[in-house]
Design a protein around this motif. Structure first.
Motif, PDB file in Angstrom:
ATOM      1  N   PRO A 212      11.807  -5.622 -21.154  1.00 32.98           N
ATOM      2  CA  PRO A 212      10.626  -6.463 -21.800  1.00 32.98           C
ATOM      3  C   PRO A 212       9.592  -5.635 -21.715  1.00 32.98           C
ATOM      4  O   PRO A 212       8.560  -6.146 -22.535  1.00 32.98           O
ATOM      5  N   VAL A 213       9.298  -4.219 -21.191  1.00 35.35           N
ATOM      6  CA  VAL A 213       8.297  -3.603 -21.664  1.00 35.35           C
ATOM      7  C   VAL A 213       8.064  -3.180 -23.033  1.00 35.35           C
ATOM      8  O   VAL A 213       7.166  -3.172 -24.045  1.00 35.35           O
ATOM      9  N   ALA A 214       9.409  -2.573 -23.485  1.00 40.11           N
ATOM     10  CA  ALA A 214       9.586  -2.206 -24.864  1.00 40.11           C
ATOM     11  C   ALA A 214       9.432  -3.480 -25.738  1.00 40.11           C
ATOM     12  O   ALA A 214       8.921  -3.255 -26.979  1.00 40.11           O
ATOM     13  N   ARG A 215       9.669  -4.688 -25.486  1.00 42.49           N
ATOM     14  CA  ARG A 215       9.546  -5.744 -26.372  1.00 42.49           C
ATOM     15  C   ARG A 215       7.826  -6.299 -26.535  1.00 42.49           C
ATOM     16  O   ARG A 215       7.628  -6.931 -27.492  1.00 42.49           O
ATOM     17  N   ARG A 216       7.102  -5.517 -25.653  1.00 42.72           N
ATOM     18  CA  ARG A 216       5.754  -5.720 -26.163  1.00 42.72           C
ATOM     19  C   ARG A 216       5.371  -4.963 -27.371  1.00 42.72           C
ATOM     20  O   ARG A 216       4.590  -5.417 -27.780  1.00 42.72           O
ATOM     21  N   LEU A 217       6.183  -4.182 -27.758  1.00 45.73           N
ATOM     22  CA  LEU A 217       5.840  -3.344 -29.027  1.00 45.73           C
ATOM     23  C   LEU A 217       6.713  -3.679 -30.134  1.00 45.73           C
ATOM     24  O   LEU A 217       6.441  -3.493 -31.241  1.00 45.73           O
ATOM     25  N   VAL A 218       7.865  -3.977 -29.872  1.00 39.86           N
ATOM     26  CA  VAL A 218       9.073  -4.241 -30.852  1.00 39.86           C
ATOM     27  C   VAL A 218       9.131  -5.773 -31.057  1.00 39.86           C
ATOM     28  O   VAL A 218       9.521  -6.388 -30.140  1.00 39.86           O
ATOM     29  N   PRO A 219       9.173  -6.421 -32.365  1.00 38.45           N
ATOM     30  CA  PRO A 219       8.870  -5.588 -33.387  1.00 38.45           C
ATOM     31  C   PRO A 219       7.348  -5.819 -33.905  1.00 38.45           C
ATOM     32  O   PRO A 219       7.019  -5.343 -35.010  1.00 38.45           O
ATOM     33  N   SER A 220       6.440  -5.978 -33.057  1.00 44.19           N
ATOM     34  CA  SER A 220       5.259  -6.526 -33.672  1.00 44.19           C
ATOM     35  C   SER A 220       4.298  -5.193 -33.857  1.00 44.19           C
ATOM     36  O   SER A 220       3.536  -5.050 -34.867  1.00 44.19           O
ATOM     37  N   ALA A 221       4.720  -4.133 -33.262  1.00 45.84           N
ATOM     38  CA  ALA A 221       3.783  -2.861 -33.584  1.00 45.84           C
ATOM     39  C   ALA A 221       4.659  -1.505 -33.897  1.00 45.84           C
ATOM     40  O   ALA A 221       4.217  -0.847 -34.640  1.00 45.84           O
ATOM     41  N   VAL A 222       6.241  -1.750 -33.805  1.00 42.33           N
ATOM     42  CA  VAL A 222       6.892  -0.846 -34.134  1.00 42.33           C
ATOM     43  C   VAL A 222       8.129  -1.192 -34.529  1.00 42.33           C
ATOM     44  O   VAL A 222       8.544  -2.317 -33.918  1.00 42.33           O
ATOM     45  N   GLY A 223       8.836  -0.483 -35.347  1.00 40.28           N
ATOM     46  CA  GLY A 223      10.236  -0.988 -35.845  1.00 40.28           C
ATOM     47  C   GLY A 223      11.256  -1.182 -34.847  1.00 40.28           C
ATOM     48  O   GLY A 223      12.083  -2.185 -34.762  1.00 40.28           O
ATOM     49  N   ALA A 224      11.159  -0.052 -34.231  1.00 41.99           N
ATOM     50  CA  ALA A 224      12.416  -0.180 -32.930  1.00 41.99           C
ATOM     51  C   ALA A 224      11.986   1.071 -31.826  1.00 41.99           C
ATOM     52  O   ALA A 224      10.885   2.108 -32.414  1.00 41.99           O
ATOM     53  N   ALA A 225      12.382   1.091 -30.766  1.00 39.91           N
ATOM     54  CA  ALA A 225      12.066   1.747 -29.731  1.00 39.91           C
ATOM     55  C   ALA A 225      13.391   2.604 -29.017  1.00 39.91           C
ATOM     56  O   ALA A 225      14.156   1.800 -28.406  1.00 39.91           O
ATOM     57  N   LEU A 226      13.304   4.010 -29.122  1.00 33.81           N
ATOM     58  CA  LEU A 226      14.381   4.511 -28.323  1.00 33.81           C
ATOM     59  C   LEU A 226      13.977   5.095 -27.078  1.00 33.81           C
ATOM     60  O   LEU A 226      13.003   6.176 -27.232  1.00 33.81           O
ATOM     61  N   VAL A 227      14.034   4.558 -25.984  1.00 33.70           N
ATOM     62  CA  VAL A 227      13.402   4.848 -24.622  1.00 33.70           C
ATOM     63  C   VAL A 227      14.396   5.965 -23.874  1.00 33.70           C
ATOM     64  O   VAL A 227      15.436   5.251 -23.286  1.00 33.70           O
ATOM     65  N   THR A 228      13.946   7.144 -23.743  1.00 34.21           N
ATOM     66  CA  THR A 228      15.124   7.886 -23.012  1.00 34.21           C
ATOM     67  C   THR A 228      14.553   7.844 -21.502  1.00 34.21           C
ATOM     68  O   THR A 228      13.386   7.774 -21.205  1.00 34.21           O
ATOM     69  N   LEU A 229      15.498   7.952 -20.695  1.00 33.18           N
ATOM     70  CA  LEU A 229      15.382   7.907 -19.435  1.00 33.18           C
ATOM     71  C   LEU A 229      15.999   9.078 -18.707  1.00 33.18           C
ATOM     72  O   LEU A 229      16.703   8.855 -17.288  1.00 33.18           O
ATOM     73  N   GLY A 230      16.400  10.030 -19.155  1.00 35.00           N
ATOM     74  CA  GLY A 230      16.785  11.460 -18.184  1.00 35.00           C
ATOM     75  C   GLY A 230      18.403  11.100 -18.128  1.00 35.00           C
ATOM     76  O   GLY A 230      19.155  10.584 -18.988  1.00 35.00           O
ATOM     77  N   ALA A 231      18.525  11.382 -16.939  1.00 31.51           N
ATOM     78  CA  ALA A 231      19.995  11.480 -16.549  1.00 31.51           C
ATOM     79  C   ALA A 231      20.546   9.913 -16.374  1.00 31.51           C
ATOM     80  O   ALA A 231      21.714   9.809 -16.447  1.00 31.51           O
ATOM     81  N   ARG A 232      19.471   8.910 -16.610  1.00 36.58           N
ATOM     82  CA  ARG A 232      20.271   7.586 -16.467  1.00 36.58           C
ATOM     83  C   ARG A 232      20.493   7.054 -17.771  1.00 36.58           C
ATOM     84  O   ARG A 232      21.188   6.142 -17.853  1.00 36.58           O
ATOM     85  N   GLY A 233      20.169   7.724 -18.791  1.00 36.34           N
ATOM     86  CA  GLY A 233      20.441   7.532 -20.075  1.00 36.34           C
ATOM     87  C   GLY A 233      19.473   7.019 -21.044  1.00 36.34           C
ATOM     88  O   GLY A 233      18.482   7.528 -21.161  1.00 36.34           O
ATOM     89  N   ALA A 234      19.771   6.016 -21.899  1.00 38.26           N
ATOM     90  CA  ALA A 234      18.518   5.503 -22.630  1.00 38.26           C
ATOM     91  C   ALA A 234      18.722   3.954 -22.932  1.00 38.26           C
ATOM     92  O   ALA A 234      19.799   3.213 -22.948  1.00 38.26           O
ATOM     93  N   VAL A 235      17.478   3.573 -23.680  1.00 41.44           N
ATOM     94  CA  VAL A 235      17.586   2.074 -24.079  1.00 41.44           C
ATOM     95  C   VAL A 235      16.958   2.051 -25.526  1.00 41.44           C
ATOM     96  O   VAL A 235      16.007   2.693 -25.911  1.00 41.44           O
TER      97      VAL A 235
END
Length: 315
Positions: A212-235
């Motif tokens: 939901p935090v990334a959805r504040r930006l995608v797609p209104s302000a950026v086309g896509a977000a690749l959010v890295t989470l260290g050892a936990r992975g990524a979204v």
């Protein structure tokens, strides 16, 4: 072709200890290495190692010791002549993979030098599929510098302009999101929280809380977000969906450059036409590969871990 911009290159010195770091004490080091670094350079090195055309643009003094380290990478590059040496970053790692970094600020660029860097990027973007703008800004450079780069590239090339990925943080990232509309951003979870002003709770639901935090930006302000989470992975969040991935198990040696390799893996998969879940999976493999190597090394396709990446869609 994937073009990269590194506005603040660094000569990365890595020291490997035989025991955990003990501040204030004298310790023995097992080995050290020196690499041409900076986030955009790291991305270009991974792309080149995959035998995909790339061009790394960076400001560089021809007498800088960084020149020799860059030459050793054999990465095609366009160095814009500036006065002053690239910064040096020192990384200390221990047998458990714990990493301590000391980053110097870099050389201040003049307004004229900034203009030459922008012009070089614009020139090199002809026919490119992606422009990856990555890393911090040198001292004294406007927070809006990367926005200026994006606008100049799009003004020159119009509908033939490359898609633009941005991996930076703080005020520079905020400016890009506010005025640049990049096709992709690659923050980590802390950077995303700072950018949006929304706390991302830790714990078992951390991955789901990112969406939901990334959805504040995608797609209104950026086309896509690749959010890295260290050892936990990524979204990965796009206009059409969202996916989470966890990396394969590896022996962590150094996390330096892992995020840059993740971005490179994503871009490599994208130019092959891979769907979003596969792009995310490739990103995880490249990030894990980099974390298993000493120093700021660029993993090759043959060095990707064989373990499984678990990728799942998010609602």
């Amino acid at each position: 072709m994937i073009v990269t911009l590194t506005a603040n290159p660094s000569l990365d010195r890595t020291i490997v200890l035989e025991a955990p770091l003990r501040p204030g004490e004298v310790q023995a080091a097992l080995e050290s290495r020196e690499d041409a670094g900076g986030k955009g350079i790291n991305v270009a090195r991974v792309v080149a190692a995959a035998d995909v055309p790339t061009m790394a643009v960076l400001p560089l003094d021809e007498a800088d010791p960084y020149v020799g380290a860059l030459r050793a990478t054999r990465v095609p590059n366009r160095a814009v002549l500036v006065a002053g040496n690239a910064r040096a970053n020192v990384t200390i790692t221990d047998p458990e993979g714990v990493t301590t970094k000391l980053n110097l600020p870099g050389t201040q660029l003049t307004e004229e030098e900034c203009g030459k860097v922008i012009a070089a990027v614009v020139d090199e973007c002809e026919g490119a599929a992606w422009l990856a703008i990555a890393g911090s800004l040198p001292p004294g450079v406007s927070d809006g510098f990367y926005v200026d780069v994006i606008l100049a590239v799009r003004e020159r090339w119009g509908d033939k302009a490359p898609r633009i990925a941005v991996d930076t943080s703080g005020a520079a990232l905020a400016a890009v999101v506010e005025r640049g509309y990049p096709d992709l951003i690659k923050p980590n979870d802390d950077e995303l929280a700072e950018l949006t002003g929304v706390d991302i709770p830790d714990g078992d639901e951390h991955i789901e809380a990112v969406l939901p935090v990334a959805r504040r930006l995608v797609p209104s302000a950026v086309g896509a977000a690749l959010v890295t989470l260290g050892a936990r992975g990524a979204v990965l969040v796009t206009a059409d969906g969202a996916w989470a991935a966890t990396p394969p198990k590896i022996q962590v040696v150094s996390t330096v450059g892992a995020g840059d390799s993740s971005l490179a893996g994503y871009l490599l998969a994208d130019i092959e036409g891979a769907p979003p879940a596969e792009r995310l999976s490739r990103s995880m493999l490249y990030g894990a590969a980099a974390a298993s190597l000493a120093g700021t090394q660029a993993p090759t396709p043959h060095q990707l871990p064989t373990g499984e990446v678990h990728t799942t869609p998010l609602s």
